[in-house]
Design an enzyme around this catalytic site. Sequence first.
Site, PDB file in Angstrom:
ATOM      1  N   ASP A   1       5.342   3.156   8.722  1.00 41.17           N
ATOM      2  CA  ASP A   1       5.117   2.336   7.526  1.00 41.17           C
ATOM      3  C   ASP A   1       5.956   1.066   7.588  1.00 41.17           C
ATOM      4  O   ASP A   1       7.139   1.074   7.264  1.00 41.17           O
ATOM      5  CB  ASP A   1       5.477   3.159   6.282  1.00 41.17           C
ATOM      6  CG  ASP A   1       5.204   2.411   4.988  1.00 41.17           C
ATOM      7  OD1 ASP A   1       4.523   1.368   5.023  1.00 41.17           O
ATOM      8  OD2 ASP A   1       5.681   2.864   3.936  1.00 41.17           O
TER       9      ASP A   1
ATOM     10  N   ASP B   1       1.344  -4.950   5.436  1.00 40.59           N
ATOM     11  CA  ASP B   1       1.502  -3.581   4.966  1.00 40.59           C
ATOM     12  C   ASP B   1       0.542  -2.637   5.677  1.00 40.59           C
ATOM     13  O   ASP B   1      -0.667  -2.711   5.482  1.00 40.59           O
ATOM     14  CB  ASP B   1       1.271  -3.507   3.450  1.00 40.59           C
ATOM     15  CG  ASP B   1       1.678  -2.166   2.867  1.00 40.59           C
ATOM     16  OD1 ASP B   1       2.285  -1.349   3.593  1.00 40.59           O
ATOM     17  OD2 ASP B   1       1.395  -1.929   1.680  1.00 40.59           O
TER      18      ASP B   1
END
Length: 463
Positions: A347, A144
């Site tokens: 992202d 992440d």
Amino acid sequence: MASPLFLCILLVVFGSYVSISAAGDGKQSFVVVSTRSFQTQDVCSTSTGMPRPNGGAVPVVHRHGPCAKSQSTDKPSFAEALHRSRVRTDYIMSRALTMQEQEQEQDEDRVSIPAHLGTSVDSQEYVVTLGLGTPAVEQVVLLDTGSDLSWVQCAPCNSTGCYRQKDPLFDPRKSSTYVPIPCGSDVCNRLQSDHFDDGCTNDGTQCGFRVEYGDGSKTKGVYSNEALTLAPGVVINDFHFGCGYKQGGPNDNYDGLLGLGGAPESLPVQTSAVYSGAFSYCLPPVSSGTGFLALGAPTNTSAFSFTPITPLMNYDTFYTVKLTGISVGGKQLRIPRKVFEGGMIVDCGNIITHLPSTPYAKLESAFRAAMAAYPLLPSDEGDICYNFTGYTNVTVPKVALTFSGGVTVDLDVPNGVLLDGCLAFTESGPDDSVGIIGNVQMRTLEMLYDVSGGRLGFRPVAC
């Protein structure tokens, strides 16, 4: 200096594809692909390559794909994936707006900083298997770039306190290198300033941590030091992570999370003395294959195209780039550059790319025109999904994104454009100031985050 980590494991593509030219433009602007490429295969298909010599391997796999060690049993539909992506995006946008308000008001007493520091973990799709402790215990953790603090579930932890996971829980009592971080230490005090702290635990001697995510999942426990093994012989000593003893909310067959954001708690920042804060990854398609995660930058970056990268305002976690144009089928869309001024957050924890409303409308219109030969599936949500039943091959237009500095990146076809036969783009939402580049559009590209150099690199066909 230690050698940067790198492994490129090539994807074996099922079915063939052929590039063809749009009428009269002389460019390869459409690709004929087999409809088998939209399906998850039953067998993990990998072959190895080592573009950077003397590097260690950190394979990356899709957690719903055949190469996943602890494969999820319930692969989400496109509608579910889009919903999860929107939840995560809405949460990120709310944080971006908070930062904007903070800058505009310049009055800390009037600004509410969100207590939830993470984003939605339910949308994340890519995992790596790492070793934690001495002897090393394998842990499957989510990647992440939208999170900083890394954590795993720790023993002792009962079924009500921890998620079910297929791997053994990490037990710090069995590791010779585990050390809890003392309460009141500089490292612990920094957690408080970054809103990750949970006070002092265990009679006030150990540093507590707490992370709550936008989808309702959460973890808390002891902030700790431990040896992190990325590959045989490649060990990061004194890695700070959260040893979680109490979890809650959504979870699906993973053991924890590896934070790749830009704040001090993240893996790239913790290892910056060795790897200069640089890292890269290549995300494979869900259908099959393995990608990689690498710390450090290669000596030769001539195969990369670079665009400037900056944090999101004063928030270090997110990496932002400036999109300047989009083309479909070799034709540049007429989009005013001012609509991209807010930037795009890169992202890997998000699935779908979220564009401001104007460029999204232009993209959707051009893509539908280029795919007019194929029937659309009915949708109450306005999704652009195609019915390819009965087709062996389909012709898909190339989509290219142009970033500041004149860098144009051709997305992989079909893996970087379509997800389960659906256009993997959507609108950002009510706030058009910031967009998000999701992991679908990153697939098969090596994404090199050269943070100290202030740039993001793209290398095509890397996995």
